[in-house]
Write an enzyme that holds these catalytic residues in place. Structure first.
Site, PDB file in Angstrom:
ATOM      1  N   THR A 131      -2.278  -3.189   0.650  1.00  0.00           N
ATOM      2  CA  THR A 131      -1.566  -2.386   1.641  1.00  0.00           C
ATOM      3  C   THR A 131      -0.765  -3.262   2.590  1.00  0.00           C
ATOM      4  O   THR A 131      -1.098  -4.437   2.801  1.00  0.00           O
ATOM      5  CB  THR A 131      -2.575  -1.547   2.457  1.00  0.00           C
ATOM      6  OG1 THR A 131      -1.919  -0.932   3.563  1.00  0.00           O
ATOM      7  CG2 THR A 131      -3.683  -2.426   3.017  1.00  0.00           C
ATOM      8  N   GLU A 133      -0.892  -2.868   5.646  1.00  0.00           N
ATOM      9  CA  GLU A 133      -1.682  -2.968   6.875  1.00  0.00           C
ATOM     10  C   GLU A 133      -2.364  -4.326   7.038  1.00  0.00           C
ATOM     11  O   GLU A 133      -2.788  -4.671   8.139  1.00  0.00           O
ATOM     12  CB  GLU A 133      -2.704  -1.843   6.945  1.00  0.00           C
ATOM     13  CG  GLU A 133      -2.065  -0.478   7.049  1.00  0.00           C
ATOM     14  CD  GLU A 133      -3.026   0.595   7.509  1.00  0.00           C
ATOM     15  OE1 GLU A 133      -3.804   0.339   8.449  1.00  0.00           O
ATOM     16  OE2 GLU A 133      -2.992   1.686   6.927  1.00  0.00           O
ATOM     17  N   TYR A 156     -10.534  -1.116   7.994  1.00  0.00           N
ATOM     18  CA  TYR A 156      -9.903  -0.898   6.691  1.00  0.00           C
ATOM     19  C   TYR A 156      -8.967  -2.044   6.335  1.00  0.00           C
ATOM     20  O   TYR A 156      -9.054  -2.635   5.250  1.00  0.00           O
ATOM     21  CB  TYR A 156      -9.128   0.420   6.694  1.00  0.00           C
ATOM     22  CG  TYR A 156      -8.116   0.521   5.575  1.00  0.00           C
ATOM     23  CD1 TYR A 156      -8.520   0.534   4.249  1.00  0.00           C
ATOM     24  CD2 TYR A 156      -6.742   0.594   5.852  1.00  0.00           C
ATOM     25  CE1 TYR A 156      -7.595   0.615   3.215  1.00  0.00           C
ATOM     26  CE2 TYR A 156      -5.812   0.675   4.828  1.00  0.00           C
ATOM     27  CZ  TYR A 156      -6.234   0.690   3.517  1.00  0.00           C
ATOM     28  OH  TYR A 156      -5.314   0.763   2.499  1.00  0.00           O
ATOM     29  N   LYS A 160      -9.219  -4.923   3.253  1.00  0.00           N
ATOM     30  CA  LYS A 160      -8.189  -5.132   2.244  1.00  0.00           C
ATOM     31  C   LYS A 160      -7.625  -6.553   2.309  1.00  0.00           C
ATOM     32  O   LYS A 160      -7.299  -7.146   1.273  1.00  0.00           O
ATOM     33  CB  LYS A 160      -7.068  -4.108   2.425  1.00  0.00           C
ATOM     34  CG  LYS A 160      -7.486  -2.679   2.136  1.00  0.00           C
ATOM     35  CD  LYS A 160      -7.886  -2.469   0.683  1.00  0.00           C
ATOM     36  CE  LYS A 160      -6.712  -2.505  -0.252  1.00  0.00           C
ATOM     37  NZ  LYS A 160      -7.105  -2.219  -1.662  1.00  0.00           N
TER      38      LYS A 160
END
Length: 352
Positions: A131, A133, A156, A160
């Site tokens: 991602t 993010e 989260y 990742k």
């Protein structure tokens, strides 16, 4: 190609599975079927002779090793993940288990396969889907590139980022032919009802408040899921082991503007019985902790090296998406989709 897909009953994974099966690729779909997995997403290909499914936990190392050896894939595309930021704030342990330990388990099993069982180790690829993010939050200018520093701001995103680092280390240290891809916000049919677009549609049609964090000024870059799937296929076919590729939609939009766009599509396709716009239902609520202000992805490397292109603009993709949810209202019905926290219009629109 023989593709082993983890998380293939989820949103992005199922879109990839449907595409690969339709192109006569041998596909082995492994999914634990947690709240986020739904076999309806792959129902159209379930009976295909080139498709098989296993309900299993990616953290089960012995089972993953056995499944990989038996199927003999030429590519493992790892999408299985916990992916909702709000859930990660409330229950980070689930994200560490799946997004870190699960990735380690798959990397370890893939490495053993490449060393001992793969028919053509040089042609094999392990593709980890990540991602934007992981890069943190942008200010008003700039975009994330493959060389941007990692600065995750939520449990989260941190989980990742850890997965990305593990995949890179397994390539550098052990020679696993791994590729990492980082994408912006996906949207399209079959997305879990807790995500932004389904949440807005469900609340609007129920004439309930559409809650948005803060002022709704936070900006996200949106990519139609089928365009992302094309990027993953391009990465498998033409990507180089050890490389990273970013896939973005070139469609930066604030959360507030995104919700207004969805409401405008609903106004045109399913007008309110009492008149007026669904946008009148928008309600602002206190911001969430660590809310990243802006994401934007530079996809130039993928375009240049993989020949990847997008087919959908935000307007065309969003129109198709809203129409799909209106035509498939039963997608919101089963209790299984609502997860352990429950799901209602009080879940906040936050763009992931």
């Amino acid at each position: 190609m023989r593709a082993l897909v983890t998380g293939g009953a989820g949103f992005i994974g199922s879109a990839l599975v449907r595409r690969l099966v339709s192109e006569s690729v041998e596909v082995f779909n492994i999914d634990k079927l947690t709240y986020a997995g739904d076999l309806r997403t792959v129902a159209d290909v379930a009976a295909a002779p080139n498709y098989q499914f296993l309900q299993a936990d990616i953290c089960d190392g012995a089972l993953m090793s056995s499944a990989i050896r038996d199927f003999r894939p030429t590519a493992i595309i790892h999408l299985a993940a916990e992916s909702h930021v709000d859930r990660s704030i409330d229950a980070p342990a689930d994200f560490l288990r799946t997004n870190v330990m699960g990735v380690w388990t798959m990397l370890d099993a893939a490495l053993a396969y490449v060393k001992h069982d793969a028919p053509d180790p040089d042609a094999f690829r392990f593709v980890l889907i990540s991602t934007d993010e992981v890069y943190g939050s942008l200010g008003a200018d700039g975009r994330f590139s493959e060389t941007s520093a990692y600065a995750p701001n939520s449990p989260y995103a941190a989980s990742k980022a850890s997965a990305d680092h593990l995949a890179r280390a397994w390539h550098k240290t052990y020679g696993l032919p791994a590729i990492i891809t980082n994408c912006s916000n996906n949207y399209g049919p079959f997305q879990h009802p807790e995500k932004l677009i389904p949440t807005v549609i469900r609340a609007a049609l129920a004439e309930q408040p559409i809650p948005i964090y803060g002022t709704g000024a936070n900006v996200r870059d949106w990519i139609f899921v089928d365009d992302h799937v094309q990027g993953l296929i391009d990465a498998i076919a033409r990507g180089h082991a050890g490389e990273k590729y970013n896939f973005g939609g070139d469609a930066e939009t604030s959360n507030l503007e995104m919700v207004r766009m969805i409401c405008a599509h609903l106004d045109a396709l399913a007008p309110r019985r009492g008149g007026g716009s669904y946008a009148e239902l928008i309600a602002f609520v206190p911001d969430r902790p660590g809310h990243d202000f802006r994401y934007a992805v530079d996809s130039a490397k993928a375009e240049r090296e993989l020949g990847w292109t997008r087919r959908e603009t935000l307007q065309t993709g969003l129109s198709n998406t809203v129409r799909w949810y209106l035509d498939n209202g039963d997608w919101f019905l089963p209790e299984k989709n609502f997860g352990r926290q429950g799901l209602s219009s009080s879940m906040v629109v936050q763009g992931r």
